[in-house]
Design an enzyme around this catalytic site. Structure first.
Site, PDB file in Angstrom:
ATOM      1  CE1 TYR A  46      -1.329   0.615  -2.631  1.00  0.00           C
ATOM      2  CE2 TYR A  46      -2.032   2.262  -1.271  1.00  0.00           C
ATOM      3  CZ  TYR A  46      -2.423   1.270  -2.144  1.00  0.00           C
ATOM      4  OH  TYR A  46      -3.479   0.874  -2.853  1.00  0.00           O
ATOM      5  CB  SER A  79      -5.282   4.137  -3.435  1.00  0.00           C
ATOM      6  OG  SER A  79      -5.478   4.186  -1.923  1.00  0.00           O
TER       7      SER A  79
END
Length: 252
Positions: free
Chosen positions: A151, A138
């Site tokens: 995350y 990401s």
């Protein structure tokens, strides 16, 4: 067809990126094995794809036994794996570091990091020489945002897995890269945005997020799938150990 008769393995197959990648792989002539922990959603996704070149396998990517099982199933059913989209992941909770739940951190790391590691460990032996592995990271793997420590940490960590594995597998001609989506127009993005700005309409949330991209909008799952298909194809035959950002210019 750039992937004609290639065997592609997709974890997180019932998610928005898994589905988009599977559609693109099918369009390029590949066979697709979809793996997901949610049996119901996986069956629904396989039904949506509606192809005799698609199969589903229910597995928890954080379970060593399950990962061994899906890797063995791929080898037994198809005899090989040409492309591995190591994609399964969760976003986990959001909170400042002093309030972040330790069990929430552990859960994200189990799925997003241990799951990627186990996939590499047990799928690589079944990979065809000259194949391609794409790991979902990401833009959070290249920056910080605050309040998403699990995350963010997990998406940084998989870059390390990618770089080390790219060296290990290079003698077999297997390429390993990470893909770094920006703000993807998806239910996952909206779940996060709703938590951060409760009460704001979805369309406005997407507008605000899209405005952070220099190209002026959120990325679509299909645009991520285009990049995944490129890394899976022979067109990327000399690309390995790299971080491919698809974010419309958020990080510029």
């Amino acid at each position: 067809m750039k992937l004609k008769d290639k065997v592609t393995l997709v974890t997180g197959g019932a998610g928005f990126l898994g589905l988009a990648a599977a559609k693109r792989f099918l369009a390029e002539g590949a066979k697709v094995l979809m793996v997901d922990v949610n049996k119901h959603e996986l069956e629904r996704t396989v039904a949506v794809l509606n192809s005799d070149r698609v199969d589903g396998f229910t597995a928890d990517v954080a379970s060593e036994r399950d990962v061994k099982a899906y890797a063995a199933h791929a080898a037994e059913r198809y005899g090989k794996v040409d492309v591995f989209f190591n994609n399964a992941g969760i976003e986990g909770p959001n909170a400042p570091i002093t309030e972040f739940p330790a069990d929430g951190f552990d859960k994200v790391m189990q799925v997003n990091v241990r799951g990627v590691f186990l996939g590499m460990k047990y799928v690589a032996p079944h990979m065809q020489d000259g194949g391609s592995i794409i790991i979902s990271s990401s833009i959070a793997g290249l920056m910080g945002s605050g309040s998403f420590v699990a995350y963010t940490t997990s998406k940084h960590a998989v870059i390390g897995i990618m770089r080390d594995t790219a060296i290990d597998l290079a003698p077999r001609g297997i390429r390993v890269n990470t893909i770094h989506p920006g703000f993807v127009n998806s239910e996952m993005l909206l779940r996060i945005a709703r938590r951060l700005q409760p009460g704001v309409e979805d369309a406005e949330l997407l507008r605000q997020l899209g405005a952070q991209a220099k190209l002026g909008r959120c990325v679509t799952p299909e645009e991520i799938a285009d990049a995944v298909a490129f890394l899976a194809s022979p067109e990327s035959r000399m690309i390995t150990g790299q971080t491919l950002v698809v974010d419309g210019g958020v990080l510029l």
